[in-house]
Design an enzyme around this catalytic site. Structure first.
Site, PDB file in Angstrom:
ATOM      1  N   CYS A 153     -15.140  12.570  -2.310  1.00 33.31           N
ATOM      2  CA  CYS A 153     -16.289  11.824  -1.774  1.00 33.31           C
ATOM      3  C   CYS A 153     -16.948  10.951  -2.838  1.00 33.31           C
ATOM      4  CB  CYS A 153     -17.321  12.779  -1.195  1.00 33.31           C
ATOM      5  SG  CYS A 153     -16.607  13.949  -0.053  1.00 33.31           S
TER       6      CYS A 153
ATOM      7  N   HIS B 204     -21.027   9.028   6.626  1.00 33.97           N
ATOM      8  CA  HIS B 204     -20.335   9.343   5.375  1.00 33.97           C
ATOM      9  C   HIS B 204     -18.833   9.093   5.499  1.00 33.97           C
ATOM     10  CE1 HIS B 204     -19.302  11.121   1.646  1.00 33.97           C
ATOM     11  NE2 HIS B 204     -19.262  12.385   1.995  1.00 33.97           N
TER      12      HIS B 204
END
Ligand SMILES: CC(C)(COP(=O)(O)OP(=O)(O)OC[C@H]1O[C@@H](n2cnc3c(N)ncnc32)[C@H](O)[C@@H]1OP(=O)(O)O)[C@@H](O)C(=O)NCCC(=O)NCCS
Ligand SMILES: [Zn+2]
Lengths: 387, 129
Positions: free
Chosen positions: A87, A336
């Site tokens: 991420c 996200h």
């Protein structure tokens, strides 16, 4: 090292973008950044792209070349490199672009991030994301990402007395910001009850404690500061940069509630920027789960361990608070798309510092980004300021 | 996880065999062949863990990936073994009963099944001691 500025930024709408393909997402983001920076593609010297798992999400690797090709830059044969740190891939792509310009290797460089997550079902997504943890020693035990962050929350609540409502307030605040962001996946304000009555995903975390599964892309363009005004009247300078690593597995951390890589990356960013905590006007932190925002505020040094819940409850981190956190809506409300998030944080910070952030505008001179890979095995921080 | 990748560490998983750095005294489970404190000075030997430990933190996983969804809801914990090394494992117990500080001991159980290959993975889980 040369001084570096961001001269153009672009971001797609985040969300379930069923009609839009992976390559269309980054082409859109790139075109927006070029338009914003008022320059044409042939000026670009190099590209770095953050992407976590196109191999498993869309069965496509070799993303650097794909991007150069479909951005129309393969004809100029410019170098294009994919960067991966789960991420934190986007933040890391930005750091690579920054070092390329700062070192003098390249002049005009694109840092992009892209992820297309919704072409597979939730169970596959959960497994793909689990690859950001230690597959052999956490994966085989049946971890999920919500589960790992939930274990941080359990220990944190036990030790510091953080309440369920304080945790929920992180999501309420971020949805409130997301409601002012036209690119956000969720643009509806919620209440504490929306969070506390939502489905349990991994106790104590509920659906509204989690960032969602998202498609999206973001791109920004960097140039040497001395050339920035050729392209824009409002260049935003990169003041500081810090990256750090820690153990891949959460169980190997000295303290489950402290991301030591956030502490180290934050300190390095502050040292290189030569600014203090009190100089920071707002921060885009990596709130993949509500507990992650609480820990980030503390680990970046904005308050003592155990205090961030109370500060959040008191409105300290709201848009009109003393230290606004996640004016974009954060990962929680803005969405996200894992590889794109770190670049979107830069996009938001530049928009805010230029005074271009519309209904969510904050008055600030200096802003900061904080991008986390996995449960904190990679952390990248940047500090930006007006010139 | 592929069968071969799992098999390589099968004896460690079945019998809770980790490693021990005789230079500094640290224990490692999961096993490490390189001591992060002593680096090249570290002398690493195998170590069979006693197995008993304490729950440091936990969660109840209610939504899982393909290989684990047949087990949901399940208790997942970080456990500190008495030798001082931490690991992640499921704890087989009434999910309302698990708590921080709970003492646990190892049992041999099915860990996961891979629908595609049909492989079933076995190894160590924990139960209240
Ligand atoms: C929590 C999670 C499992 C939910 O997925 P899901 O159960 O498949 O949810 P669905 O896509 O079926 O959505 C169901 C509804 O909840 C909403 N929703 C989904 N995720 C949401 C979230 N995180 N927050 C708020 N609402 C959410 C959807 O919009 C949908 O609403 P609708 O019915 O009004 O259309 C998933 O969002 C997830 O895995 N999040 C964590 C992602 C992650 O780990 N990222 C990496 C972090 S390091
Ligand atoms: Zn040692």
């Amino acid at each position: 090292m040369r001084e570096v500025a961001v001269i153009g930024v672009g971001c797609t709408k985040f969300g379930e973008r069923w009609e839009t393909s992976f390559r269309d997402l980054f082409v859109q983001a790139g075109a927006l950044a070029l338009e914003d920076g008022n320059l044409s593609g042939e000026r670009i010297d190099e590209i770095f792209v953050g992407n976590m798992s196109a191999g498993r999400f869309i069965e496509q690797e070799h993303i650097g070349a794909l991007i150069a090709d479909y951005a129309g830059l393969a004809t100029d044969n410019i170098p294009a490199t994919r960067v991966e740190a789960a991420c934190a891939s986007g933040g890391l792509a930005f750091r690579q672009a920054y070092t390329a310009v700062a070192s003098g290797m390249s002049d005009i460089v694109v840092a992009a991030g892209v992820e297309k997550m919704t072409d597979v079902g939730t169970e596959v997504t959960t497994d793909v994301l689990a690859a950001a943890a230690d597959r052999e020693w956490e994966g085989i035990a049946g971890i999920t990402f919500p589960g790992l962050y939930a274990m941080m929350a359990t220990q944190y609540m036990h030790r510091y007395g953080l309440t369920r409502e304080q945790l929920a307030q992180v999501a309420v605040k971020n949805h409130d910001n997301g409601a002012k962001n036209p690119n956000a996946q969720f643009q509806k304000p919620i209440t504490i009850e929306t969070v506390t009555k939502s489905t349990l995903v991994a106790d104590p975390l509920r659906l509204f404690d989690c960032s969602p599964v998202t498609d999206g892309a973001s791109a920004v363009i960097l140039a040497p500061l001395e050339r920035a005004r050729e392209f824009t009247d409002t260049p935003i300078k990169v003041l500081g940069c810090g990256q750090a690593s820690s153990s891949l597995a959460l169980h190997d951390r000295k303290d489950i509630c402290t991301m030591d890589a956030t502490v180290a990356a934050g300190n390095r960013a502050f040292q290189t920027a030569k600014v203090e905590r009190k100089d920071i006007g707002f921060v885009e932190v990596h709130d993949c789960f509500t507990i992650a925002e609480i820990c980030a505020i503390e680990d970046l040094g904005f308050c003592k361990k155990g205090e961030a819940g109370k500060l959040t409850e008191e409105g300290y981190t709201a848009r009109d608070g003393k230290l606004p956190i996640n004016p974009s809506g954060g990962l929680k409300a803005c969405g996200h798309p894992v590889g794109a998030t770190g670049v979107k944080q830069v996009y938001e910070t530049v928009k805010q510092l230029r005074g271009d952030a519309g209904g969510r505008q904050i008055d600030a001179e200096i802003g900061m980004t904080h991008n986390v890979g996995g449960t904190g095995a990679t952390v990248v921080c940047h500090i930006f300021g007006r010139v | 996880m592929s069968v071969s990748r799992f098999w390589r560490k099968q004896q460690n998983r079945y019998n809770l065999i980790g490693t021990h750095c005789t230079t500094c005294g640290r224990y490692f489970y999961p096993p490490r062949s390189f001591c992060p404190d002593c680096r090249r000075e570290g002398k690493i030997v195998d170590h069979k863990f006693k197995g008993v430990g304490t729950v440091v933190t936990y969660t109840i996983v209610r939504s899982a990936g393909d290989q684990f969804k047949f087990l949901t809801p399940y208790a997942l914990a970080i456990i500190e073994l008495d030798e001082g090394s931490k690991l992640t494992s499921q704890v087989i117990c009434d999910i309302d009963k698990i708590q921080i500080g709970m003492r646990v001991k190892p049992v041999f159980r099915k860990l996961a099944e891979d629908g595609k290959s049909g492989a079933i993975f076995y190894g160590t889980k924990f139960v209240p001691a």
